[in-house]
Enzyme design. Structure first.
Site, mmCIF file in Angstrom:
data_model
loop_
_atom_site.group_PDB
_atom_site.id
_atom_site.type_symbol
_atom_site.label_atom_id
_atom_site.label_comp_id
_atom_site.label_asym_id
_atom_site.label_seq_id
_atom_site.Cartn_x
_atom_site.Cartn_y
_atom_site.Cartn_z
ATOM 1 C CE1 TYR A 18 -3.621 -2.650 1.005
ATOM 2 C CE2 TYR A 18 -2.352 -3.144 2.999
ATOM 3 C CZ TYR A 18 -3.187 -3.596 1.924
ATOM 4 O OH TYR A 18 -3.880 -4.804 2.114
ATOM 5 C CE1 TYR A 156 -8.738 -4.733 1.867
ATOM 6 C CE2 TYR A 156 -8.798 -6.009 3.672
ATOM 7 C CZ TYR A 156 -8.056 -5.510 2.679
ATOM 8 O OH TYR A 156 -6.848 -6.144 2.354
ATOM 9 C CG ASP A 248 -13.868 -11.270 6.481
ATOM 10 O OD1 ASP A 248 -13.323 -11.561 7.378
ATOM 11 O OD2 ASP A 248 -13.641 -10.648 5.488
ATOM 12 C CE LYS A 277 -6.999 -8.169 9.601
ATOM 13 N NZ LYS A 277 -5.661 -7.900 9.083
HETATM 14 C C1 LIG Z 1 -12.399 -8.197 7.343
HETATM 15 C C2 LIG Z 1 -11.087 -8.675 6.723
HETATM 16 N N1 LIG Z 1 -11.097 -9.728 5.828
HETATM 17 C C3 LIG Z 1 -9.904 -10.159 5.055
HETATM 18 C C4 LIG Z 1 -8.759 -9.536 5.329
HETATM 19 C C5 LIG Z 1 -7.614 -9.771 4.638
HETATM 20 O O1 LIG Z 1 -6.897 -10.600 5.604
HETATM 21 P P1 LIG Z 1 -5.232 -11.052 5.249
HETATM 22 O O2 LIG Z 1 -4.618 -9.768 5.230
HETATM 23 O O3 LIG Z 1 -4.612 -12.069 6.023
HETATM 24 O O4 LIG Z 1 -5.372 -11.575 3.875
HETATM 25 C C6 LIG Z 1 -8.860 -8.334 6.307
HETATM 26 C C7 LIG Z 1 -7.420 -7.812 6.492
HETATM 27 O O5 LIG Z 1 -7.236 -6.829 7.041
HETATM 28 C C8 LIG Z 1 -9.852 -8.001 6.789
HETATM 29 O O6 LIG Z 1 -9.768 -7.032 8.011
#
Ligand SMILES: Cc1ncc(COP(=O)(O)O)c(C=O)c1O
Length: 427
Positions: A18, A156, A248, A277
């Site tokens: 980024y 996201y 998610d 995470k």
């Molecule tokens: C809600 C959500 N989904 C998916 C992701 C993507 O995860 P990764 O960065 O481990 O690929 C993130 C990352 O910030 C996220 O906050």
């Protein structure tokens, strides 16, 4: 900052995440991370306001996680998950299924039943991809193909192609890739007194394989909060039209949004939940897509073509699974919900007064997340916060700058003061 040889030598070769390389200042060189603090190569110590992209829930270098990973390293760091099995992953799958069964029981309310089939990946984005494959292929396998995925404005879900298609197509960081991947229809989250979601959903419902949402708290697309009722309305719409619901919980899970999982507060059980995470406490990369037995059953049969064709090389890495076990031990041992409730209260107390500052648009707090939303282009840089002893990295979107805190859940009062003081002073 004093010169750091490895940083200077590598800078010509590392493509940073980024990052506009033409204008970005050099990154801060970290030589050690311990507890809630990062030690820089120039000797400064910063309190980490973002817990390494919201992973390091227990702080860095927790002795319990280190010990468990060390023991696993002695036995084996990794074996391929195809045709081979190892204890750390199989026991972790059983443990996550039990945890989600308990969370689903607590959630009661509306839902699909057991979330008990765990597919491990090495990143959250890939786990979301797998969840989408589970949903789309389950319809394909049953001979009633559906192709559409519903996602929400402000979402996201990751940086891979399918997950980019799910992100907000105008304000999100992946606007350049809108429409390039999956067949995705974006909708507004259900809002009180507004039926735009139900009306939009009705126009495509017959082809919707799944609806995907970050429950209660949309993170990197805007740090916006919604009510559990919005999720109950989504669940009802899915049930009425036979679509699957994917939560998610990569960011919201493991107490970040307040409870163990957001699904407990929302009182909604999805058909697939995605975790990542904080699963390993920020130690090693691991994520998982966990499906209900009903979704899993759609992949069973004599035909190998019905199998889920996915298998990342490092999936279910044994070190990562050991770290996840240790992280879960810590989540289970500590009174995390009470800790986060206290953190939520101090975040509100310290951030709410910033509403009256110039160029501040809004202040929002949910669980262990607090955000000061500012006009685009107006958030101070990370260097401004670093000069006040904090690592804070604003998210810059087309329509807003977000100065946010998502610190380790174990942060103490003195370290929290540094973070809050840095935002107060930096703004
Ligand atoms: C809600 C959500 N989904 C998916 C992701 C993507 O995860 P990764 O960065 O481990 O690929 C993130 C990352 O910030 C996220 O906050």
């Amino acid at each position: 900052m004093s010169r750091v040889a490895w940083l200077e030598q590598g800078a010509a070769h590392v493509w940073r995440p980024y990052c506009q390389h033409r204008t970005a200042p050099p990154p801060l060189a970290v030589t050690r991370a311990e507890g809630c603090r990062l030690t820089l190569a120039d000797g400064r110590e910063l309190v980490d306001g973002t817990a390494s992209w919201w992973t390091a829930a227990h702080g860095y270098g927790h002795p319990h996680i280190r010990a468990r990973v060390g023991a696993q390293l002695d036995a084996m760091p990794h074996v391929a998950f195809g045709g081979l099995a190892h204890e750390a992953a199989y026991s972790l799958a059983a443990r996550l299924a039990a945890l989600l069964a308990d969370a689903s029981r607590v959630a009661g309310g509306e839902g699909a039943g057991s979330l008990s089939r765990v597919f491990f990946t090495e990143s959250g984005s890939v786990a979301v991809e797998v969840a989408l494959k589970m949903a789309l292929q389950s319809f394909h396998n049953s001979g009633r193909p559906r192709r559409t995925v519903v996602a929400f404005d402000g979402a996201y879900h990751g940086d891979t192609f399918a997950t980019m298609s799910l992100c907000d197509p105008t304000d999100g960081m992946h606007a350049a890739f809108a429409g390039s991947g999956l067949r995705v229809v974006h909708m507004p989250l259900p809002a009180p007194g507004d039926h735009a979601f139900e009306e939009r959903f009705a126009t495509v419902a017959g082809d919707v394989a799944c609806v995907i949402v970050e429950p209660l708290l949309q993170c990197a697309g805007g740090m916006r909060v919604h009510e559990g009722e919005a999720l109950r309305r989504i669940r009802r719409a899915c049930d009425a039209r036979g679509a699957l619901l994917v939560f998610d919980e990569i960011a919201t899970g493991f107490f970040r949004s307040g409870r163990r999982f957001a699904l407990e507060e929302a009182q909604v059980v999805p058909d697939i939940v995605v975790l990542g995470k904080a699963l390993t406490g920020g130690t090693l990369p691991l994520a998982a897509a966990v499906a209900s037995e009903a979704v899993f059953a759609a992949f069973l049969g004599p035909e190998s073509t019905k199998a889920l064709q996915h298998g990342p090389t490092y999936m279910a890495n044994a070190l990562a699974c050991a770290a996840a076990h240790a992280s879960l031990d810590l989540f289970e041992a500590g009174d995390c919900a009470a800790r986060v409730a206290r953190l939520e209260a101090v975040l509100r107390e310290r951030l709410a007064p910033l509403r009256s500052r110039p160029r501040v648009v809004d202040v929002r707090v949910k669980g262990a997340m607090g955000v000061v939303e500012m006009e685009p282009g107006s958030a101070p840089s990370s260097d401004v916060f670093a000069s006040r002893g904090a690592f804070i990295r604003p998210i810059r979107l087309a329509r807003a700058d977000l100065v946010y805190l998502m610190p380790p859940l174990v942060i103490g009062g003195a370290d929290f003061d540094v973070l809050a003081g840095a935002i107060e002073g930096g703004l």
